[in-house]
Design an enzyme around this catalytic site. Structure first.
Site, short mmCIF file in Angstrom:
data_model
loop_
_atom_site.label_atom_id
_atom_site.label_comp_id
_atom_site.label_asym_id
_atom_site.label_seq_id
_atom_site.Cartn_x
_atom_site.Cartn_y
_atom_site.Cartn_z
N LYS A 52 64.26 42.35 76.12
CA LYS A 52 63.43 41.17 76.42
C LYS A 52 63.47 40.88 77.92
O LYS A 52 62.45 40.59 78.54
CB LYS A 52 63.91 39.95 75.60
CG LYS A 52 63.55 40.09 74.13
CD LYS A 52 64.24 39.07 73.23
CE LYS A 52 63.99 39.45 71.76
NZ LYS A 52 64.61 38.55 70.80
N GLN A 96 68.94 34.01 70.71
CA GLN A 96 69.01 35.24 69.93
C GLN A 96 69.81 35.01 68.65
O GLN A 96 70.91 34.46 68.68
CB GLN A 96 69.65 36.36 70.79
CG GLN A 96 69.60 37.73 70.16
CD GLN A 96 68.19 38.28 70.00
OE1 GLN A 96 67.27 37.92 70.73
NE2 GLN A 96 68.00 39.14 69.02
N ASP A 119 59.64 31.82 70.01
CA ASP A 119 59.89 32.64 68.81
C ASP A 119 59.01 32.19 67.64
O ASP A 119 58.82 32.93 66.68
CB ASP A 119 61.35 32.51 68.37
CG ASP A 119 62.22 33.68 68.80
OD1 ASP A 119 61.69 34.80 68.90
OD2 ASP A 119 63.42 33.46 69.03
N1 GUN Z 1 67.11 38.48 66.10
C1 GUN Z 1 66.41 39.54 65.59
N2 GUN Z 1 65.10 39.37 65.86
C2 GUN Z 1 64.97 38.21 66.54
C3 GUN Z 1 63.85 37.52 67.11
O1 GUN Z 1 62.70 37.93 67.01
N3 GUN Z 1 64.15 36.35 67.75
C4 GUN Z 1 65.41 35.87 67.85
N4 GUN Z 1 65.59 34.72 68.49
N5 GUN Z 1 66.46 36.48 67.33
C5 GUN Z 1 66.24 37.65 66.69
#
Ligand code: GUN
Length: 279
Positions: A52, A96, A119
């Site tokens: 990211k 996350q 998200d």
């Molecule tokens: N953990 C696995 N996929 C994601 C996601 O798309 N967003 C977040 N915040 N955590 C994750």
């Protein structure tokens, strides 16, 4: 011969478009900033967070990384989110997941301002999607809609079957397909005669979480098959929920694993970040 839907190429195209947009915003004095919070050192999470941050750097989005200790208290995390909610120089906030067991994930997701919820996990974002109002949309299903549209695959009037009913993929996927005027069925682990249901699908979205479960006997001739799963098989090779080699000869289009849905998730996260900055 089935069309292979190239998620890597489509996500690269989206990232190029966003890069241009961000440059134009910068010229107008607008900077896009994403705050990324990771609690603990889960190896998979570290890889996702790293990807990211890399995507942000490529597009020109400023990323603020908060790498908190595993034993960070819920109160400390909530206080950080509250601080970021109030900062005018932060457009998006991402925590996350998964979080360590002593932290209530639901409480944390609810603490993020819906205006910064890139998200799309906040109940207000999900509710807005449900009633057709503006709000951030969960990145994987939003990416799948882009894969279909940018591959010239129409959704309106099509029989769409989604296997899986998670809050992050299955449910928002069904709502987005409905928004595009598809006729939508959601199947899940308790669905009776799953093959009967999936064989109706013109567009089949598979998010079951079981390696290679979907073989050609689940597929209608000429269907479009979208595989959300990602697993490592015995030989340490990546595979999806769909038995790709088996399904390929009967479908009209299919996403590979890797290189299908996966790259779209980050591209759509970047898109949400740019939108959060008011573009
Ligand atoms: N953990 C696995 N996929 C994601 C996601 O798309 N967003 C977040 N915040 N955590 C994750």
């Amino acid at each position: 011969m089935a069309k292979i839907i190239d998620g890597k190429a489509i996500s690269a195209q989206i990232k190029e478009e966003l890069k241009e947009k961000v440059a134009a915003m910068k010229a107008d004095g607008i900077e896009v900033t994403l705050a990324v919070i990771q609690v603990g050192k889960d190896a998979a999470s570290s890889v996702y967070v790293g990807n990211k941050k890399k995507a942000c750097a490529y597009i020109g989005i400023r990323s603020l990384a908060y790498e908190l200790e595993e034993d960070t208290s819920q109160e400390e995390l909530l206080a950080l989110i509250e601080d970021l909610n109030g900062r005018n120089d932060v457009n998006g906030i991402l925590v996350q997941l998964p979080l360590p067991g002593h932290i209530d994930e639901d409480k944390v997701v609810r603490a993020i301002s819906p205006r910064k919820d890139v998200d799309g996990f906040h109940p207000q974002s999900v509710g807005a999607l449900c009633i057709g109002q503006k709000g951030f949309v969960s990145c994987t299903p939003a990416g799948i809609i882009q894969l279909l549209k940018r591959s010239g695959i129409g959704i309106e009037g099509k029989e769409c079957v989604v296997i899986g009913r998670s809050n992050i993929v299955g449910k928002p996927m069904a709502l987005l397909l409905l928004r595009e005027n598809g006729t939508v069925t959601v199947a899940h682990s308790r669905t009776k005669d799953l093959k009967e249901v999936t064989k109706r699908a013109d567009i089949l979205i598979v998010a079951v979480g079981k390696p290679k479960m979907i073989t050609r006997d689940y597929i209608k001739e000429g269907a479009v098959v979208i595989d959300v799963g990602i697993h490592r098989n015995e030989g340490n090779k990546l595979c999806g929920d769909v038995d790709y080699e088996d399904v390929l000869p009967v479908c009209s289009a299919i996403t590979p694993v890797p290189g299908g849905v996966g790259p779209m998730t980050i591209a759509m996260l970047m898109n949400n970040c740019v939108e959060s900055a008011g573009c």
